[in-house]
Design an enzyme around this catalytic site. Structure first.
Site, PDB file in Angstrom:
ATOM      1  N   GLU A 119     -19.022  36.951 -20.752  1.00 38.52           N
ATOM      2  CA  GLU A 119     -20.071  36.554 -21.690  1.00 38.52           C
ATOM      3  C   GLU A 119     -21.179  37.598 -21.784  1.00 38.52           C
ATOM      4  O   GLU A 119     -22.359  37.292 -21.711  1.00 38.52           O
ATOM      5  CB  GLU A 119     -20.623  35.182 -21.289  1.00 38.52           C
ATOM      6  CG  GLU A 119     -19.532  34.126 -21.256  1.00 38.52           C
ATOM      7  CD  GLU A 119     -20.033  32.700 -21.024  1.00 38.52           C
ATOM      8  OE1 GLU A 119     -21.060  32.535 -20.361  1.00 38.52           O
ATOM      9  OE2 GLU A 119     -19.373  31.773 -21.534  1.00 38.52           O
ATOM     10  N   ASP A 157     -13.926  25.448 -19.352  1.00 37.84           N
ATOM     11  CA  ASP A 157     -15.347  25.508 -19.021  1.00 37.84           C
ATOM     12  C   ASP A 157     -15.977  24.125 -18.882  1.00 37.84           C
ATOM     13  O   ASP A 157     -16.649  23.670 -19.814  1.00 37.84           O
ATOM     14  CB  ASP A 157     -16.104  26.294 -20.114  1.00 37.84           C
ATOM     15  CG  ASP A 157     -17.547  26.533 -19.747  1.00 37.84           C
ATOM     16  OD1 ASP A 157     -17.894  26.320 -18.583  1.00 37.84           O
ATOM     17  OD2 ASP A 157     -18.324  26.933 -20.636  1.00 37.84           O
ATOM     18  N   GLU A 188     -23.652  19.556 -18.913  1.00 39.22           N
ATOM     19  CA  GLU A 188     -23.724  20.402 -20.102  1.00 39.22           C
ATOM     20  C   GLU A 188     -22.917  19.840 -21.266  1.00 39.22           C
ATOM     21  O   GLU A 188     -23.396  19.785 -22.396  1.00 39.22           O
ATOM     22  CB  GLU A 188     -23.217  21.810 -19.745  1.00 39.22           C
ATOM     23  CG  GLU A 188     -23.105  22.722 -20.947  1.00 39.22           C
ATOM     24  CD  GLU A 188     -22.624  24.131 -20.585  1.00 39.22           C
ATOM     25  OE1 GLU A 188     -22.476  24.444 -19.396  1.00 39.22           O
ATOM     26  OE2 GLU A 188     -22.421  24.923 -21.531  1.00 39.22           O
TER      27      GLU A 188
HETATM   28  C1  BDP Z   1     -20.970  27.957 -19.510  1.00 37.38           C
HETATM   29  C2  BDP Z   1     -22.381  27.846 -19.961  1.00 37.38           C
HETATM   30  C3  BDP Z   1     -23.164  29.116 -19.835  1.00 37.38           C
HETATM   31  C4  BDP Z   1     -22.946  29.722 -18.448  1.00 37.38           C
HETATM   32  C5  BDP Z   1     -21.479  29.917 -18.224  1.00 37.38           C
HETATM   33  C6  BDP Z   1     -21.142  30.407 -16.829  1.00 37.38           C
HETATM   34  O1  BDP Z   1     -22.397  27.407 -21.309  1.00 37.38           O
HETATM   35  O2  BDP Z   1     -24.508  28.813 -20.063  1.00 37.38           O
HETATM   36  O3  BDP Z   1     -23.637  30.910 -18.303  1.00 37.38           O
HETATM   37  O4  BDP Z   1     -20.809  28.706 -18.353  1.00 37.38           O
HETATM   38  O5  BDP Z   1     -20.666  29.578 -16.050  1.00 37.38           O
HETATM   39  O6  BDP Z   1     -20.557  26.668 -19.183  1.00 37.38           O
HETATM   40  O7  BDP Z   1     -21.306  31.562 -16.517  1.00 37.38           O
END
Ligand code: BDP
Length: 695
Positions: A294, A368, A396
């Site tokens: 990301e 996720d 989340e």
């Molecule tokens: C996702 C989230 C994000 C996190 C990412 C992570 O949306 O905000 O930074 O995982 O785990 O669930 O790195």
């Protein structure tokens, strides 16, 4: 009887007069005085806790002494107990390790009439034991013949705070960060102690202070001094501090030309930084690391591997006893077009290449933190590398702090999932040779046995949960979200506890021991996760949430720059059917699982229906086990989800006379909102999918 308003600040440590007459008499007979041995800060905390709890629960004065006395409850380490002539059999104390404790009410000792002993090898484990004992009283257990020996199966039980240095929290829904960086290190907010106390009461022994998307500033001396002040506050509670690591720190803070972990100058910089950390925080736990994920930089930027990156840090930490939690949350589209497959493909070839103090940290499922995912195929695939299980306590994707969703069942489903890994593990081989019945052998290859280290003989083990805490007065936003913090700690301590047993405890501690209250709230909690799955993403659907904030439905979303950030990528709805084909003839993600699980998932008739659309594209007229067509079943599930929220609302309404007005009203308002949201989810999703069916 009118109950006085509560604000939830006391969490599950809400001591009240024992309102069961027989139990009250028993407790008063058994606990005339309490003795807490030792002079450590932790012993002082135990004294304070007993002084706070016992007089209220017993409704009379309970002197807390520091010298042995007849008729006393005695609390101390094994060594301290020896000094007053109480010996714990060596075998028993050896079995406890550093973290375990015993509570016994029938030990032989030199003090006549001695009744209850709480003992452990370390002061912090003694504290955990003291909290456990208080929990027995809070839940009205019989304490006449206690013979408890409890030791955690997982060594590191960590809360991960995705907290930014500006006080905001990524995916936080309960106010601002608890850490007031501006006022640290000088000002120690009393709430830090309350936080550590709550954690210690459920066996948490680590806290990672900052967001996985880490700011380089967190490693400056200024911020390390702030982190050290927090570590000092938490230490007497047995909680160690960890930090998320900004990979780019060598360039950003060190002024180096590269972050390449293979570069000797980079390694030397990390060594100096780590040495500095240990000067400030001598028991520092280690680093949590998010890289090449990301948008975060990482070793791949330099052609280096995850192992290169992890090992440079591990080498710097090893002399101090620290560890690396190297996250496997990576999904590079160049690795595979199916996001669910990427982490496995990147990490399996690296097994055996990591230093001894590296964990690969794996989320429970391969996408996720969705409402439901099959377990991550890395469990049972990496054998030479210990895996840390990452769970998300903050909701989340599950209605955040508005929806009542108890996650105990979700985590149990993952921990109890059988990886069906039967190949090269030593412990498995020996069991196989002894011709253990298949059922027993299977019970040894669950995700729980991967995580606790027993399957592949790893001495160290770790579970880490993304925290749901914040500055809201009730800590978690929703009073019921406290249950998820609680359940995380209890399961981390003992993953064999059932979701039902944990809910039972939590309800008694948080609401009441009244059987009607316990029964009614348990019905709500135990059905809440499945209900949320049903009104959001039933039958294996996933990732239909609105982009960015992930609250509310948006199945048609298709505007993101990456295919796998779009919701249509995950459900693939069209006139023929719905679902992601991950079978052998599709993306072949099923092959990342061991046989015979692979075949089970691969075949639409044997794939568990809860994962149907995760692994299969299903025609609208396909007939399910219920006899309904797939399209009918989908509607049925959405309706069932909404109906359960209606039921929760009604149950909660019926409890009004038995719950304090403030908390009752707070939860009622949220349940109304949850119901509205659940109906919206149903309407939006069925409308969207219905158009496909009819097209
Ligand atoms: C996702 C989230 C994000 C996190 C990412 C992570 O949306 O905000 O930074 O995982 O785990 O669930 O790195």
């Amino acid at each position: 009887m009118s109950l006085s308003d509560e604000d939830g600040y006391d969490l599950w440590l809400r001591y009240r007069k024992t309102d069961d007459a027989a139990r009250l008499t028993q407790y008063r007979d058994a606990i005339k005085r309490a003795v807490v041995l030792g002079a450590s800060a932790t012993a002082e905390i135990i004294r304070r806790e007993l002084a706070r709890a016992l007089p209220v629960m017993l409704d009379r004065a309970v002197p807390i002494l520091d010298q042995p006395d007849n008729d006393a409850l005695i609390v101390g380490t094994v060594d301290e107990l020896k000094t007053i002539g109480v010996s714990i059999p060596q075998n028993d104390s050896r079995n406890l390790g550093d973290d375990g404790f015993i509570i016994t009410s029938n030990l032989q000792s030199s003090i006549s009439d001695l009744r209850i002993i709480i003992a452990a090898n370390s002061a912090s484990a003694t504290l955990t034991g003291a909290f456990h004992f208080l929990r027995l009283l809070q839940t009205h257990q019989d304490i006449r013949a206690l013979d408890i020996s409890s030791r955690p199966r997982i060594r590191r039980r960590i809360l991960a705070h995705w907290d930014n240095l500006d006080g905001s929290i990524e995916r936080g829904y309960a106010g601002r960060s608890l850490w007031n960086w501006d006022e640290l290190p000088k000002t120690i907010d009393p709430r830090y102690h309350d936080y550590a106390r709550a954690g210690a009461s459920i066996g948490i022994n680590g806290t990672c202070l900052n967001n996985v998307n880490a700011d380089s500033k967190s490693l400056t001396t200024e911020y390390l001094e702030k982190a050290a002040a927090l570590a000092d506050a938490f230490r007497p509670y047995g909680i160690r501090v960890y930090l998320s690591l900004p990979f780019a720190a060598p360039i950003r803070l060190g002024g180096l030309r590269t972050n390449d972990p293979r570069d000797p100058a980079v390694a030397a910089w990390w060594q100096r930084k780590v040495d500095e950390i240990y000067r400030l925080i001598p028991d520092f736990g280690g680093f949590q690391v998010k890289v090449n994920s990301e948008g975060q930089p990482g070793p791949h930027d330099y052609g280096a591997t995850h192992a290169d990156g992890a090992n440079t840090l591990a080498d710097a930490l090893a002399p101090h006893g620290g560890i690396v939690l190297w996250r496997a949350f990576v999904y590079d589209t160049n690795v595979d077009a199916d996001r669910a497959k990427c982490a496995y493909k990147e990490f399996v070839p690296l097994d055996g290449k990591f230093a001894r103090n590296v964990f690969v940290q794996v989320k429970n499922g391969p996408i996720d933190f969705q409402p439901r995912e099959p377990f991550h195929p890395l469990f049972g695939a990496l054998k030479q590398t210990p895996l840390a299980l990452e769970l998300q306590i903050t909701q989340e994707y599950l209605g955040q702090s508005t929806h009542l969703v108890y996650l105990g069942g979700m985590w149990k489903e993952v921990l109890d999932s059988d990886t069906m890994e039967i190949a090269s593990s030593q412990s498995f081989d020996s069991a196989a040779q002894s011709a253990a019945p298949l059922k027993t052998r299977r019970a040894m290859t669950r995700v729980a046995q991967v995580v606790d280290g027993s399957l592949y003989d790893h001495a160290d083990s770790c579970v880490i949960g993304v925290a749901n805490t914040g500055t809201d007065r009730n800590w978690c936003g929703h009073h019921f979200a406290q249950a998820n913090w609680y359940a995380f700690g209890r399961l981390a301590w003992d993953c064999d506890l059932s979701a039902d047993a944990i809910a039972d405890e939590w309800i008694r501690l948080t609401w009441s021991n009244d059987a009607r209250v316990v029964g009614a709230i348990k019905t709500m909690m135990l059905g809440s996760w499945e209900a949320c799955i049903n009104y959001m993403t039933p039958l294996g659907l996933h990732h239909l949430m609105r982009e960015q904030h992930h609250y509310g439905p948006d199945p048609g979303f298709n505007a993101a720059p990456r295919p796998d950030w779009n919701n249509v990528y995950f459900h693939r709805a069209d006139a023929r059917g719905l679902g992601f084909d991950r079978t052998r003839t599709g993306s072949d993600a099923v092959s990342e699982y061991h046989s015979p699980l692979r075949e089970q998932f691969d075949n639409i008739t044997t794939c568990p229906e809860k994962f149907l659309l995760w692994f299969h594209r299903v025609p609208w007229d396909y007939r399910l086990r219920s006899g309904r067509t797939f399209w009918e079943e989908l509607q049925h599930r959405y309706n069932a989800g909404v109906a359960f929220v209606e039921e929760m609302r009604d149950i909660w309404q019926s409890l009004q006379p038995r719950i304090d007005p403030a908390r009752h009203a707070h939860v009622s308002a949220r349940l109304e909102q949850q119901l509205e949201n659940a109906r919206e989810w149903r309407a939006v999703c069925l409308d969207y999918f219905g158009k496909c069916v009819r097209s």
